[in-house]
Each structure stands twice: as structure tokens, then as C-alpha cells.
Design a protein around this motif. Sequence first.
Motif, short mmCIF file in Angstrom:
data_model
loop_
_atom_site.label_atom_id
_atom_site.label_comp_id
_atom_site.label_asym_id
_atom_site.label_seq_id
_atom_site.Cartn_x
_atom_site.Cartn_y
_atom_site.Cartn_z
N SER A 1 0.70 35.04 -4.68
CA SER A 1 0.36 33.85 -5.46
C SER A 1 0.19 32.65 -4.55
N SER A 2 -0.87 31.88 -4.73
CA SER A 2 -1.09 30.69 -3.91
C SER A 2 -1.86 29.66 -4.72
N LYS A 3 -1.75 28.41 -4.30
CA LYS A 3 -2.43 27.32 -4.98
C LYS A 3 -3.20 26.48 -3.96
N VAL A 4 -4.38 26.03 -4.37
CA VAL A 4 -5.18 25.15 -3.53
C VAL A 4 -5.33 23.82 -4.25
N SER A 5 -4.98 22.75 -3.58
CA SER A 5 -5.11 21.42 -4.15
C SER A 5 -5.77 20.52 -3.11
N GLY A 6 -7.03 20.15 -3.40
CA GLY A 6 -7.76 19.38 -2.40
C GLY A 6 -8.01 20.21 -1.17
N ASN A 7 -7.56 19.74 -0.03
CA ASN A 7 -7.70 20.48 1.23
C ASN A 7 -6.37 21.07 1.69
N VAL A 8 -5.43 21.23 0.77
CA VAL A 8 -4.12 21.78 1.10
C VAL A 8 -3.87 23.05 0.29
N PHE B 1 -6.72 22.19 5.51
CA PHE B 1 -8.04 22.62 5.95
C PHE B 1 -8.85 21.50 6.58
N GLY B 2 -8.45 20.25 6.35
CA GLY B 2 -9.22 19.14 6.90
C GLY B 2 -10.64 19.19 6.38
N HIS B 3 -11.60 19.09 7.31
CA HIS B 3 -13.01 19.14 6.92
C HIS B 3 -13.67 20.41 7.46
N LEU B 4 -12.87 21.46 7.68
CA LEU B 4 -13.41 22.70 8.24
C LEU B 4 -14.33 23.40 7.28
N VAL B 5 -13.99 23.37 6.00
CA VAL B 5 -14.81 24.02 4.98
C VAL B 5 -14.94 23.06 3.80
N PRO B 6 -16.03 23.17 3.05
CA PRO B 6 -16.16 22.34 1.85
C PRO B 6 -15.29 22.91 0.73
N CYS B 7 -13.98 22.61 0.77
CA CYS B 7 -13.05 23.17 -0.19
C CYS B 7 -13.42 22.74 -1.61
#
Length: 388
Positions: free
Chosen positions: A336-343, A363-369
Amino acid sequence: METLEEEQSTETADRLTNISWPTEIIEEIVSRLPVKSIIRFRSVSKPWLSLISDPSFTKLHSTRATAALFLSAYDPSTENHYFFSAPHAGGPVAHLMTLGNTRPADITKAEHLNGLVFISAKTFSSGYFQAFVINPSRRKIFELPPPDSNPNLTSGYIRLYVFGFDESRNEHKIVLITQFFRPAKLEVMIYSLSNHSWRKIDVEPPIGYSWDRFSYHGPSSVCINSVIHSMFLESTFWKLDFLAFDLRTEKFSVISIPQGVVPRFFLEINGCVGFVCHDLDLKNNEFYIWILQDYDDNRVLVRKTVEFPESWIEALERSSPPPLDAVNMDEFVISSSKVSGNVMSVPVYNKKTGCSKSLQFTFGHLVPCSETLQLDQIRFYIESMESL
């Protein structure tokens, strides 16, 4: 502009080169440093380059290297698969590669050996398979050439594509099993990372089995003691067993699994073959791992119970059974995991201490999350100086 870590690495190199220490002492110190720092040290001087390039140094470093993480994430809105490396304790991720025009099922489970990670991918529009060996520590990627016999698999399909290490020859190998229709046959090919070539081998099916009933099931495999273990489905009885391929003898064998046990994927646990089952007892907060012990003689399977915190029950009910990977028998990364913005937050559970924690990856700006980005696998690996 250098980062703080790079500045510290440069200062360390300067201090070491300004002190007249024996080579053995310098080797002891440098072999305990992260790969990123060691790569920078190669430019200090010719003696340092010679030291770091020596295969014996690579082997010494592997015995002291720290664990890190290989991650893949899928964005269904763009049909892109992203691959990253990250520190074991969380933090900024490093973007390794992106594969487009894919679906989640088209990417194999990442297999890791000696700091190298292997993945294969199928582009669903063309049916073409690609296979990659990655050294995340050095951010190096090697794409395997297709076998000369049938590069596009226009008359067959891949049954098995797995990664292994032949300890007798100190050699990494990829095993490819292909089912052909015209004429009907099963082909086994091995790619060597030492001489970068494919070769076809003639092998017999395991005793008591025939290739016309061969059916592969399961997205993962693991190589222990030069033997690759994957999942084998004997279609007559609909029974899952281990299909084992010994890289030293280049022969297949089958290891029986208790009736009713349904493996999900393989793990290496303290040097033994382990597999996680679909059994998930939410009432008692438990899932089960089977470990293959006494491998050479009796091949005894022992079931271990892992308890998870109550706070994870809701997440586990929404997802597939845990875990995604294990460092050892004590620490597990949960699916289980969650993505919020670039985190991205990933839960980790330590069975020994009974404590859980959440790793934060940025993730910073590495990918267009996007909101649709999904973490689909995490694999632990040991940092490696291995060259591709």
C-alpha cells in the motif's frame, strides 16, 4: 554548483590524497563509502583510478555496501512506466529511465542480484519485448539485444525471462524460454553479461513432466546459490510448483509446494528461498511466508507468520496482499502506498521490533507526477560498483 554531499566527497578525497597512508588503509576507507562518492574519486589520480577499477575492490565493496531501493511507478493517463532509485531511508529519488506505451502487466517484476536489477517490458501495440540490466548505483542501463533466432517473436511468445548469477563462473546470465508455434517447440536461450552473446541450449524437461504441458505462472523469480526459482503450473492437476533452473548444470528440476498453498512472489530471506502466499488473515493481522530450508538434502518448507499493525488493515483490504519486498526476515515493504503531489509515502514494517514507519520519497521535477501515478513495485538492492 556542487551539492553539499559532493563538496564533502571532494574534501574527503583531498584529505586522503594529502596523507601518506598505505594503499590497504585507503582501500579499507574508500570501500565503505557510497558508490556515488567512489565514482568521483576515480578522477583524483591514476593510482586511485587503478585501485577503484580493480575487480577485487568491487568485490570488497559489495561486502560492505548499504541497501538502497529500486522503484517503478505507472501512470495510466500517459501509459508511461517510470523507474527510480532511492536511499534506503527515503529521500529524493533519482530517475533512471522511462518506458512509454506500456501497461502494468507488460513490466516484469524487477529481479536484483549483486547490485544489478533486471526488468523486461513488452510494448503492447507491437508485442515487442525489451530487456534491461540496470546498475542503479551508477545509473547505468544496458539493453539486451534480441536473440538472433527470432528477434520480434513473430511466431512465438515468451514463457520465461529471468535473471541469475552463476557462482561457478562468476557470471550474470539471463535465461529466456520461448514457445514457438511453427514448428511447435520450446527454445531455451542464455545471455551472458560477460561476453555479451546469446546461445541456445538443449535441455530436457524435469523428470515426470513434458514440455507440451509446460505453463509458467507468476511475475517473479529469485536466484539463490546459482539456481533460479520461478513458478510452474502443471496444467493437468492445476497445481503450482517451483520450476528450478541450475545455471551450473543448465538443467531443470521441480520442487513441490504443499497442496493449497498459492505463492504470490519470491523473496530472498537470509540466503534462503522464500515466497509470500495469498493467505491474508485480517482478523488476526497476519500474513504468511514460506521459506525453503535444508535445500540440498530434504528441501523442507517452513511457514513463518508475520503480524502487521491494525492501522494497515483498511489499506490492505483495498490492495493486493503484502509485502512488495523484504530486506531480510525482519523488515518488509508493504504494497500500500500513497502519492500526494511530488511526495510518495511507503509503509515499512519491522517484525523484530514490532514497529512500523513511513518512508517519504520526493520526486521533485523528475517526472510530471499526476494524481493517477501508481507505485507498482519496490525492490531492495545492495549498492554495487559492477560495470555493465
